[in-house]
Scaffold this active site. Structure first.
Site, mmCIF file in Angstrom:
data_model
loop_
_atom_site.group_PDB
_atom_site.id
_atom_site.type_symbol
_atom_site.label_atom_id
_atom_site.label_comp_id
_atom_site.label_asym_id
_atom_site.label_seq_id
_atom_site.Cartn_x
_atom_site.Cartn_y
_atom_site.Cartn_z
ATOM 1 N N LYS A 296 0.839 -1.205 0.000
ATOM 2 C CA LYS A 296 0.000 0.000 0.000
ATOM 3 C C LYS A 296 0.874 1.255 0.000
ATOM 4 C CE LYS A 296 -3.222 2.628 2.960
ATOM 5 N NZ LYS A 296 -4.108 2.613 4.153
ATOM 6 N N ASP A 301 -2.472 10.120 3.845
ATOM 7 C CA ASP A 301 -3.880 9.759 4.022
ATOM 8 C C ASP A 301 -4.569 10.787 4.917
ATOM 9 O OD1 ASP A 301 -6.329 8.580 4.285
ATOM 10 O OD2 ASP A 301 -5.633 6.860 5.477
ATOM 11 N N LYS A 308 -9.951 12.891 8.435
ATOM 12 C CA LYS A 308 -9.482 12.445 9.743
ATOM 13 C C LYS A 308 -9.412 13.629 10.710
ATOM 14 C CE LYS A 308 -6.439 8.636 8.267
ATOM 15 N NZ LYS A 308 -7.116 7.548 8.977
ATOM 16 N N ASP A 319 1.674 6.252 5.661
ATOM 17 C CA ASP A 319 0.681 5.302 5.153
ATOM 18 C C ASP A 319 1.159 4.601 3.872
ATOM 19 O OD1 ASP A 319 -1.722 4.038 5.652
ATOM 20 O OD2 ASP A 319 -2.935 5.482 4.542
ATOM 21 N N ASP A 378 -12.147 7.218 3.906
ATOM 22 C CA ASP A 378 -10.938 6.933 4.685
ATOM 23 C C ASP A 378 -10.577 5.447 4.648
ATOM 24 O OD1 ASP A 378 -8.745 7.489 6.214
ATOM 25 O OD2 ASP A 378 -9.827 7.759 8.104
ATOM 26 N N GLU A 380 -9.489 3.811 2.230
ATOM 27 C CA GLU A 380 -8.962 3.912 0.866
ATOM 28 C C GLU A 380 -7.946 2.825 0.544
ATOM 29 O OE1 GLU A 380 -7.649 5.359 3.368
ATOM 30 O OE2 GLU A 380 -5.507 5.031 3.043
ATOM 31 N N ARG A 382 -7.929 -0.406 1.104
ATOM 32 C CA ARG A 382 -8.515 -1.619 0.517
ATOM 33 C C ARG A 382 -8.937 -1.374 -0.924
ATOM 34 N NH1 ARG A 382 -12.898 -1.872 5.239
ATOM 35 N NH2 ARG A 382 -11.146 -0.876 6.277
HETATM 36 N N1 BES Z 1 -4.224 4.422 6.969
HETATM 37 C C1 BES Z 1 -5.347 4.169 7.793
HETATM 38 C C2 BES Z 1 -5.064 3.155 8.907
HETATM 39 C C3 BES Z 1 -4.006 3.498 9.901
HETATM 40 C C4 BES Z 1 -4.329 3.937 11.154
HETATM 41 C C5 BES Z 1 -2.662 3.300 9.604
HETATM 42 C C6 BES Z 1 -3.347 4.210 12.084
HETATM 43 C C7 BES Z 1 -1.687 3.576 10.534
HETATM 44 C C8 BES Z 1 -2.022 4.033 11.774
HETATM 45 C C9 BES Z 1 -6.493 3.641 6.958
HETATM 46 O O1 BES Z 1 -6.544 4.113 5.655
HETATM 47 C C10 BES Z 1 -7.750 4.068 7.619
HETATM 48 O O2 BES Z 1 -8.000 5.247 7.651
HETATM 49 N N2 BES Z 1 -8.512 3.118 8.134
HETATM 50 C C11 BES Z 1 -9.742 3.417 8.784
HETATM 51 C C12 BES Z 1 -10.787 2.445 8.291
HETATM 52 C C13 BES Z 1 -12.182 2.796 8.705
HETATM 53 C C14 BES Z 1 -12.628 4.041 7.979
HETATM 54 C C15 BES Z 1 -13.077 1.631 8.359
HETATM 55 C C16 BES Z 1 -9.519 3.250 10.289
HETATM 56 O O3 BES Z 1 -8.789 2.359 10.708
HETATM 57 O O4 BES Z 1 -10.052 4.064 11.026
HETATM 58 ZN ZN ZN Z 2 -4.767 4.725 4.830
HETATM 59 MN MN MN Z 3 -7.572 5.945 5.510
#
Ligand code: BES
Ligand code: ZN
Ligand code: MN
Length: 535
Positions: A296, A301, A308, A319, A378, A380, A382
């Site tokens: 990835k 992000d 966020k 990220d 967010d 993104e 996947r």
């Molecule tokens: N890049 C984030 C996940 C992340 C969180 C990486 C903390 C490193 C440290 C990912 O893209 C994300 O935002 N995931 C969301 C998913 C949710 C919207 C279902 C999350 O984990 O909040």
């Molecule tokens: Zn992300």
């Molecule tokens: Mn994200």
């Protein structure tokens, strides 16, 4: 020893010689290392280790299980006497600094290696911690200067080499010179007893540690200095001159031609053009199916329209850690010339809000034809992995496909920073991942990849929805990805593992052999996985 093995040792010795320089550009490394190999630098400090001895209070106590195997006997005897007076037990992290011993470098740091009868993996981890402890104690003598440190095999030469690189990493190139760390160059302790096998293992370890440092450097680099365009160019520069390695950097038109609607939907909100890096390493037989790595590469992000909160948003420059790990592991695999075929796919994009950005509720169509309702912009990672996984599995027909991504915050709730989460569709592949993690000391825990999570990602308007609610957040992300692993007669075409590394990405405080900042984990585990398949 066979001629080819000696030639391999000589080549690796040449590449792994130049300490910090190996962390930089591959071409620069190769040319400057040849020169540096001829310069004999005075050694400022030496790190040696000793295993735990019987109790200090017991009669006849002597810290004799000295692992400083590279030293002449007279020096070892002398050091043992001093250590006995210093009540040294050899416990992990125990450290004594000795100065101006006859015939030895001016500073000798002796560190404890713990129990001598521990298993190989534990001994390797003790060696890593010991190398870091010794290097830190020597480094504390130097400010704003250069220091050359050498390391003993520490009972596990590969691990000693890994930690020599890892524990001397600093991301301070954007600071004024006066506030930078002392520049340390490191090497294996070449001495009378130098053992070719040990030296070879140490240098392989140094390459593996340096690869992880490359991943750290990519991830530590601020997002304005590492856009998809810059990142892809740097990946190309790093890899394209390595043997048996080809690098292709594709742009938006290529992704559009391949109908990568999920990937492209993430890039829409950014002014920075998306990139898709494809690396092909052919170190194995021509007809052998490759191992595939997908990483990835979200260079920043923000969350997109589902933006966020601002606290800690800056960490989202990391990220792209999955991408950094894959690129750096490919560097090590090609540098070590492992006899294996490996392909890597790295989708790179920013995730930003704008008037053009994908909106919650929008519908996109992935390369495999499945439609996705983007309920949360967010989620993104996947989306970009969906197309990268399907593309890689169909274009390269790998036997196994590993995707690495900082995918969910929920994996941190589940596992914290100790283990990464492994969602695997095959027991044999899981075994390889588990064992490789134990060898590197950067381990994985198996998590469920189970269709019972699928109802959570059902949509009223599309085949799938990109989020599955709070409950089992890492498991619904995993089952989403599984929808893009091509199948034949209901059976997956490849062995598939999704490694969720979000909780490994960053460290707030320094500990062990890794300082605070981006960790570059699990680069060494990926290299061990490739080595396991190369056997
Ligand atoms: N890049 C984030 C996940 C992340 C969180 C990486 C903390 C490193 C440290 C990912 O893209 C994300 O935002 N995931 C969301 C998913 C949710 C919207 C279902 C999350 O984990 O909040
Ligand atoms: Zn992300
Ligand atoms: Mn994200």
């Amino acid at each position: 020893m066979s001629i080819t093995r000696i030639a391999r040792i000589a080549r690796i010795a040449r590449i792994a010689r130049p300490g910090r320089l190996a962390l930089g550009h591959a071409r620069r490394t190769l040319s400057s290392s040849a020169k540096l190999a001829q310069i004999q630098r005075p050694v400022d400090g030496l790190v040696i280790g000793a295993y735990e001895s019987p109790k200090v209070s017991e009669p006849g106590y002597s810290p004799s299980l000295l692992a400083g195997s590279s030293l002449p006997d007279s020096a070892r005897e002398n050091i043992c006497k001093i250590l006995a007076s210093a009540r040294f037990k050899g416990e992990s992290k125990e450290c004594r600094t000795l100065y101006n011993l006859e015939g030895l470098p001016p500073i000798v740091s002796v560190v404890g290696l713990g129990k001598a009868d521990a298993d190989d993996n534990q001994r390797a981890e003790s060696a890593r911690v010991a190398a870091a402890t010794g290097a830190a104690s020597i480094r504390s003598h130097f400010k704003n200067s250069l220091a050359h440190i050498e390391f003993d095999a520490l009972g596990s030469p590969l691990a000693s080499g890994e930690a020599a690189a890892l524990s001397t990493y600093a991301f301070d190139k954007y600071k004024q010179p006066k506030s930078r760390d002392p520049v340390l160059s490191v090497d294996f302790h070449d001495s009378v007893n130098a053992d070719a096998e040990h030296e070879f293992a140490w240098r392989v370890g140094f390459i593996q540690g340096s690869a992880q440092n490359m991943a750290r450097k990519f991830a530590d680099t601020p997002a304005n200095l590492l856009t998809p365009a810059i990142f892809s160019q740097q990946a190309k520069n790093l890899l394209e001159y390595l043997p048996h390695t080809q690098v292709h950097v594709h742009g938006m038109e290529w992704a559009a031609r391949n109908k990568m609607g999920a990937f492209l939907s993430v890039g829409r909100g950014s002014d920075e053009p998306v990139k898709f890096v494809e690396v092909v390493y052919s170190g194995g037989k021509a007809d052998e199916q490759p191992l595939a790595l997908v990483g990835k590469g979200v260079t920043f992000d923000s969350g997109g329209i589902s933006i966020k909160p601002s606290t800690d948003m800056a960490l989202m420059k990391g990220d792209m850690t999955g991408a950094a790990v894959v690129i750096s592991a490919m560097w090590a695999i090609a540098t070590l010339q492992l006899p294996i075929n490996v392909v890597a796919s790295i989708p790179m994009t920013e995730n930003m809000p704008s008037g053009k950005a994908t909106k919650p509720g929008d519908l996109v169509t992935a390369m495999n034809g499945k439609t996705i309702e983007v309920d949360n912009t967010d989620a993104e990672g996947r989306l970009i992995l969906a197309d990268a996984i399907y593309y890689t599995a169909t274009a390269h027909k790998p036997h196994s496909l590993l995707s690495l991504s900082t995918l969910t915050g929920a994996i941190d709730v589940a596992l914290g920073s100790v283990f990464g989460g492994a969602f695997v569709n095959n027991d044999d592949l899981w075994k390889v991942i588990e064992d490789s993690g134990k060898r590197s000391g950067d381990r994985f825990w198996r998590m469920p990849l189970d269709d019972a999570y699928k109802p959570q990602i059902r949509s009223h308007v599309a085949d799938l929805k990109n989020v599955g609610g709070r409950s089992g957040g890492s498991c619904t992300a995993a089952i989403f990805l599984k929808e893009f692993v091509p199948q034949e007669n209901e059976k997956p075409l490849v062995q598939f593992a999704h490694l969720d590394i979000a909780s490994l990405m960053h460290k707030r405080d320094s500990s062990g052999y890794l300082s605070a900042g981006m960790t570059g984990r699990p680069t060494r585990t990926v290299i061990e996985i490739a080595k396991a398949f190369a056997k």
